[in-house]
Design a protein around this motif. Sequence first.
Motif, short mmCIF file in Angstrom:
data_model
loop_
_atom_site.label_atom_id
_atom_site.label_comp_id
_atom_site.label_asym_id
_atom_site.label_seq_id
_atom_site.Cartn_x
_atom_site.Cartn_y
_atom_site.Cartn_z
N SER A 95 5.75 3.40 1.02
CA SER A 95 4.65 2.47 1.24
C SER A 95 4.42 2.39 2.74
O SER A 95 5.14 3.00 3.52
CB SER A 95 5.00 1.10 0.67
N VAL A 96 3.41 1.63 3.14
CA VAL A 96 3.19 1.43 4.57
C VAL A 96 4.46 0.89 5.22
O VAL A 96 4.82 1.26 6.32
CB VAL A 96 2.00 0.47 4.79
N LYS A 97 5.17 0.04 4.46
CA LYS A 97 6.35 -0.63 5.00
C LYS A 97 7.61 0.24 5.03
O LYS A 97 8.28 0.30 6.03
CB LYS A 97 6.68 -1.86 4.13
N ALA A 98 7.93 0.87 3.89
CA ALA A 98 9.24 1.52 3.79
C ALA A 98 9.28 2.54 2.68
O ALA A 98 8.33 2.67 1.89
CB ALA A 98 10.31 0.46 3.54
N ASP B 245 0.82 -1.21 0.00
CA ASP B 245 0.00 0.00 0.00
C ASP B 245 0.86 1.26 0.00
O ASP B 245 1.65 1.48 0.91
CB ASP B 245 -0.88 0.01 1.24
N LEU B 246 0.70 2.10 -1.01
CA LEU B 246 1.49 3.33 -1.09
C LEU B 246 0.81 4.44 -0.31
O LEU B 246 -0.42 4.60 -0.35
CB LEU B 246 1.67 3.76 -2.55
N VAL B 247 1.60 5.20 0.41
CA VAL B 247 1.02 6.25 1.26
C VAL B 247 1.52 7.65 0.91
O VAL B 247 0.91 8.65 1.27
CB VAL B 247 1.28 5.98 2.76
#
Lengths: 374, 123
Positions: free
Chosen positions: B58-61, B34-36
């Motif tokens: 992204s949500v991650k990195a 998921d891109l933020v």
Amino acid sequence: MSSVDRILTTPLHQMHLDADAKMVPFAGYEMPLQYPLGIKKEHLHTRENAGLFDVSHMGQIKLTGQNAKQALETLVPVDIVDLPLMKQRYAVFTNKKGGVMDDLMVTNIGDDGLFLVVNAACKVADFEHLKSLVDSGCEVELLEDVALLALQGPKSCEVLSKFAPSCSEMTFMTAKILEIDGVECLATRSGYSGEDGFEISMPGHQAERIAKLLISDQAVEWVGLGARDSLRLEAGLSLYGHELDQQHSPVESSLTWALSKTRRLGGERPGGYPGDVIVMSHLSEGTKVKIVGLQPEGRVPVRDGAMIENGAGNRVGQVTSGGFSPSTGKPVAIARIEVSCIDDKSNLFALVRDKKIPVSVVKLPFVKQNYFRG
Amino acid sequence: MSIKYSEDHEWVKVQDEDLVIIGITDFAQEQLGDLVFIELPEVGDECSRGDNISVIESVKAASDLVAPVSGEIVEVNDRLADEPELVSEDSMGDGWFIKVKLSNVSELDDLMDDDAYQTFIED
């Protein structure tokens, strides 16, 4: 490859593969980072329904002996002696300098027994640390072949009651032996998502059967480590290696609430744990730094490690956890910063790729905790 | 209109002889999750092949968008600032990142065609 290098798996490994999880190495284990649903949806599903987490990588330790409670108190600044039967309490292991070695959950399971859940990355060190209690007549056992499942979210109780109706009698931070599909499990009504929920300890070889039961419920989805982290971040819960480390005391990590009154100066059993003098001086004199919530302006995620500066461009702290909050739709961060710049309400900025992102100090949690207190 | 691909999982659509549109592939956006937030370069910036020209959070990195070609950035997709999810929804269309006026058209020859890229991501 030596046995030290071999990656470990939990009893639910095959289930994660079958569920098409993206597996990553974490604390020596191959663990699900996310499932096809994705971090954001897994996160929101847990806030609205129920998420199932495999946390079997965490250490489950049993401490037994007539003096087990007194003995554990020599390692933690928390009241264990008066922990009632089948109640759970949050604690930290301190080192000689008053820093935090790990954080843990302690449950009084009766028959002179305490059940501890510790972080995966620290479990071997914690076990060694606890072995010092053998001299006081305690038995310490790092449980093997066990699994730990967390069912978190507002529908957790509704789901679990279908298989173990008596779980609805439990309140936040209590424990109960539940029989789920004929399997005896130790459940606590707790977790690390900020939601109501349960952590269920069970024999490893029964874990798949119980996980299949729970996941078969329409309200339940698998949730990986990615959403586990964003959930605990929104809930303002500390994570070892981020907010908590060997260099900072529990007071410097804003865990003063976890330090029992009985173990403080003027209490019934003050001190008597590693680094007690330093921790107690931090309590009485205050500290230069503390952990706070930060709300960054705009949409740029401010992540772990980002430096915090004041308006004059002086470094006043560092982000310990940060990312995007699916529930608020905004970036959120937790940082350790100098207390003085909170007192004088300085303008603060986080440095992200050499840009200054304005941040404001906010109360934790970012999302209201929804524990079931009865 | 021909489409080429980079090893960094960008697509490059040739719109005109020396004008290309650049975005990330479906494979890339799926990997990122998921891109933020997306930070785009400024119109008028010059980029050389291999430069980090954009940041994709992204949500991650956070990951970098690496310029697959050299040239001048003549347009950016401003919608991505508020709607990073466009990349996940339509990576080859509404989720485009930038338009570049090429300074060295021959760099396109170093990129992969569709078949080569499909083979590349399967490996």
